[in-house]
Design an enzyme around this catalytic site. Structure first.
Site, PDB file in Angstrom:
ATOM      1  N   GLU A 175       0.950  -1.121  -0.086  1.00  0.00           N
ATOM      2  CA  GLU A 175       0.218   0.063  -0.183  1.00  0.00           C
ATOM      3  C   GLU A 175       1.014   1.339  -0.005  1.00  0.00           C
ATOM      4  O   GLU A 175       0.654   2.256   0.774  1.00  0.00           O
ATOM      5  CB  GLU A 175      -0.877   0.010   1.327  1.00  0.00           C
ATOM      6  CG  GLU A 175      -1.813  -1.250   1.214  1.00  0.00           C
ATOM      7  CD  GLU A 175      -2.674  -1.244   2.564  1.00  0.00           C
ATOM      8  OE1 GLU A 175      -2.261  -0.563   3.630  1.00  0.00           O
ATOM      9  OE2 GLU A 175      -3.763  -1.934   2.827  1.00  0.00           O
ATOM     10  N   CYS A 180     -10.462   0.444   7.837  1.00  0.00           N
ATOM     11  CA  CYS A 180      -9.907   1.498   8.421  1.00  0.00           C
ATOM     12  C   CYS A 180     -10.554   2.859   7.581  1.00  0.00           C
ATOM     13  O   CYS A 180     -10.765   3.886   8.443  1.00  0.00           O
ATOM     14  CB  CYS A 180      -8.447   1.703   8.285  1.00  0.00           C
ATOM     15  SG  CYS A 180      -7.866   1.230   6.741  1.00  0.00           S
TER      16      CYS A 180
END
Length: 652
Positions: free
Chosen positions: A319, A416
């Site tokens: 990521e 998240c």
């Protein structure tokens, strides 16, 4: 080295009442749909959604339920961010029912906290013997940081101190555990977050210990080989798998001290959370070396590694950032949380130095990637925000595209982004205005009424904004007595010509420009009015020549909005589309999409596949082209009409 900073303080959201035709419905959506829906999601009451178990984990840790821990090691943060979003809503409007639900959750959290202040349901339930033994992977300080932010926000919104007391005990425990003293851990977390949270706690409590603890984590990072030393002590075990841990210090931004880091590398969210903490400490301590390091990291991100939509983090592996100008459109990651973190950093940079460049980036990320991360119904969310989608790739055997979703899911096991988005939109008033000495800065064009203390009195500033559809903005001032001060309004980088009038009289904008703001200094009287006319012409945007993915391509932008083409309007095989450089671009109103948007219509070209009379490859053959009507929609609205292709950058 110490220097004086040109400090600005943002006007707190409690003094800002948003009344805006574009953003008002978003805040109402968060209040009426998103927050209740997310409460159901973290209580596992959303049919078809991935299991969360976040609330249940707290109940088990509190001794109120039986069972095993379920979820990611940082699952507690979904509850923390939900509570923070609730706090921001309560700060603006009382809601007894919602507050009662939050208070009940806080009671559960209090019961789950250990006597020494430690709070983390994963380690309380599943692995108490591993507490503080794997900072590299286990997100313990990251999780604590989100709960601290929730505690500060809830106290400031309601005046209730129970959650604030809980998070102070968390921070006190961390201060005992970490440091360079005997029997302390000389380290830092693998995922930054605690740094900025501790500064918020310092502001709420005036306890200098919390500021110094944040500074310790910033200063210590990258000065030692902590993650490797920690791994050796536990025989290189990993929390994620049965094998041995692999440590890439760049991934954790621990390869160098933060003041020596000149490029954004590694996990994108961690970079911008770290940057936010760096700016906070720089501002509080007047540390010029940290200010310069913050500027350097910021400039690398936005000038070499940011997508036109305000997305950051170009690769799925980790990521993470990859390298300068590597901005692929179809394998992009561009996590919603990363753009939210970029907005956090932009706001903090504006507190160091009022410069419209930071607000331009904040606006770009907000209008494009951030709100693209949530469907128009408030119940579906993107984790990844691509700039080009071919659904067959996402569903096929090509594993490079597994992370790309052509439609937004209801929830995620790693959730998240949805509560992060909720807490940002609920606190949008915190990002609009700041005050520097005798100057009021207007950073975002969002309608509403704001109370600002300047020139020895409270000024009421009412903004009317027709963005993002029309370029008309106005400010009306209410004040008890005439007073001399400055109103600095941003001149956005997308407006080629900006006209400003004060009480109907046009003023010379260029003569007033300072760091991208038109600074209007005068003696103001009650009822004075400032009007802006911003250039809303359609822009043909080109990428830097080193961005290989966009060579020979163009993207359309109007005002702050980036546009894209979608299969719902243009049919399949969007890769066949061409936009001639002389094509006329016209605005059209679509009342059915997103409660009404302006689209861009053009006569383009498309490869005529019926006229392609060749095999897979052919020599000396020009492509047969035919006219095709093209419709471009605002990027944030895509994937709300079913599954289909999408493309931001179109071949010219």
């Amino acid at each position: 080295m110490v220097a004086t900073i040109n400090r600005s303080s943002f006007v707190p959201m409690k003094q800002v009442n948003i009344n805006d035709p574009f953003w008002g419905p978003y805040i109402e959506l968060v209040r009426d749909v998103v927050v209740p829906y997310q409460w159901d999601a973290i209580n596992d009451r959303v049919e078809g959604a991935e299991i969360s178990h976040a609330v249940q984990n707290f109940k088990i840790a509190a001794g109120m339920a039986e069972g095993e821990f379920y979820g990611f090691v940082f699952q507690d943060t979904d509850v923390a961010k939900w509570l923070e979003a609730v706090a921001y809503l309560l700060a603006k409007e009382p809601n007894d029912k919602l507050e009662a639900i939050a208070d009940e959750m806080i009671d559960i959290i209090e019961k789950a906290q250990q006597p020494d202040g430690y709070l983390n349901t994963y380690f309380s339930i599943k692995a108490p013997e591993l507490k503080w033994r794997n900072l590299t992977e286990a997100h313990e300080l990251y999780t604590a940081g989100h709960m601290i932010e929730a505690g500060v926000a809830y106290y400031q919104a309601t005046g209730k101190s129970k959650l604030l007391d809980i998070v102070c005990r968390i921070a006190d425990n961390i201060a005992d555990v970490f440091g360079d003293g005997p029997d302390q851990i000389p380290g830092y977390d693998g995922h930054q977050e605690i740094e900025l949270a501790l500064v918020k706690l310092y502001h709420a409590t005036n306890n200098e210990k919390y500021l110094q603890l944040s500074k310790y984590f910033i200063d210590k990072r990258g000065t030692n080989d902590f993650f490797r030393e920690e791994a050796e002590k536990r025989d290189w075990s990993s929390i994620w798998h049965n094998g041995k841990i692999h440590i890439d210090r760049e991934y954790f931004q621990a390869h160098k001290p933060v003041r020596e880091q000149s490029e954004a590398v590694g996990h994108a969210v961690r970079v911008v959370y770290m940057l936010s903490g760096m700016i906070d400490i720089a501002r509080e301590t007047n540390d010029e070396s940290l200010i310069e390091a913050s500027r350097t990291l910021w400039n690398n991100i936005v000038s070499k590694q940011m997508y036109i939509t305000g997305g950051i983090g170009s690769m799925v592996h980790g990521e993470a950032f990859s390298f300068d100008y590597d901005l692929p459109n179809d394998t992009v990651y561009a996590e919603t949380c990363a753009s939210i973190g970029l907005i956090f950093s932009a706001q903090r940079m504006l507190q160091l130095e009022p410069n419209a460049h930071y607000a331009d980036v904040m606006e770009r990320a907000l209008f494009n990637t951030v709100i693209s991360g949530m469907a128009l119904d408030g119940k579906h969310f993107f984790y990844v925000n691509p700039l080009e989608v071919f659904p067959q790739q996402c569903h096929g055997h090509n594993k490079n595209f597994n992370h790309i979703k052509p439609v937004r899911p209801e929830w995620y096991g790693c959730a998240c982004c949805p509560p992060n988005l909720a807490r940002l939109l609920a606190s949008l008033g915190d990002y609009m205005y700041s005050v520097n000495d005798n100057t009021i800065y207007s950073h975002l064009f969002i309608g509403g009424t704001t109370k600002v203390a300047v020139a020895g009195q409270e000024i009421v500033l009412t903004q009317h904004s027709e963005l993002p559809w029309q370029g008309k903005v106005s400010y009306e001032l209410e004040l008890e007595a005439s007073a001399a001060f400055a109103l600095a309004v941003r001149v956005p980088n997308w407006s080629n010509k900006t006209t400003i009038r004060v009480n109907g009289e046009e003023i010379a904008v260029e003569a007033l420009l300072k760091n991208g703001y038109a600074v209007i200094e005068r003696a103001w009287s009650n009822g004075d009015k400032v009007e802006l006319e911003l250039d809303m012409s359609i822009k043909r945007m080109k990428a830097h020549p080193k961005v290989r993915a966009n060579a020979g391509k163009v993207a359309l932008q109007r005002g702050p909005l980036v546009y894209c083409i979608e299969q719902a309007d243009n049919g399949p095989d969007l890769q066949l589309v061409r936009l001639p450089d002389n094509a006329e671009l016209k605005l059209a109103y679509n009342s059915e999409l997103a409660n009404g948007v302006y689209t861009i219509e053009a006569t383009g070209l498309s490869v005529d596949m019926e006229a392609w009379q060749h095999d897979l490859y052919a020599a000396n053959t020009s492509l047969p082209l035919k006219e095709k009507k093209l419709t471009f929609i605002p990027y944030y609205t895509w994937a709300n009409r079913g599954e289909g292709e999408m493309m931001v950058w179109v071949k010219e």
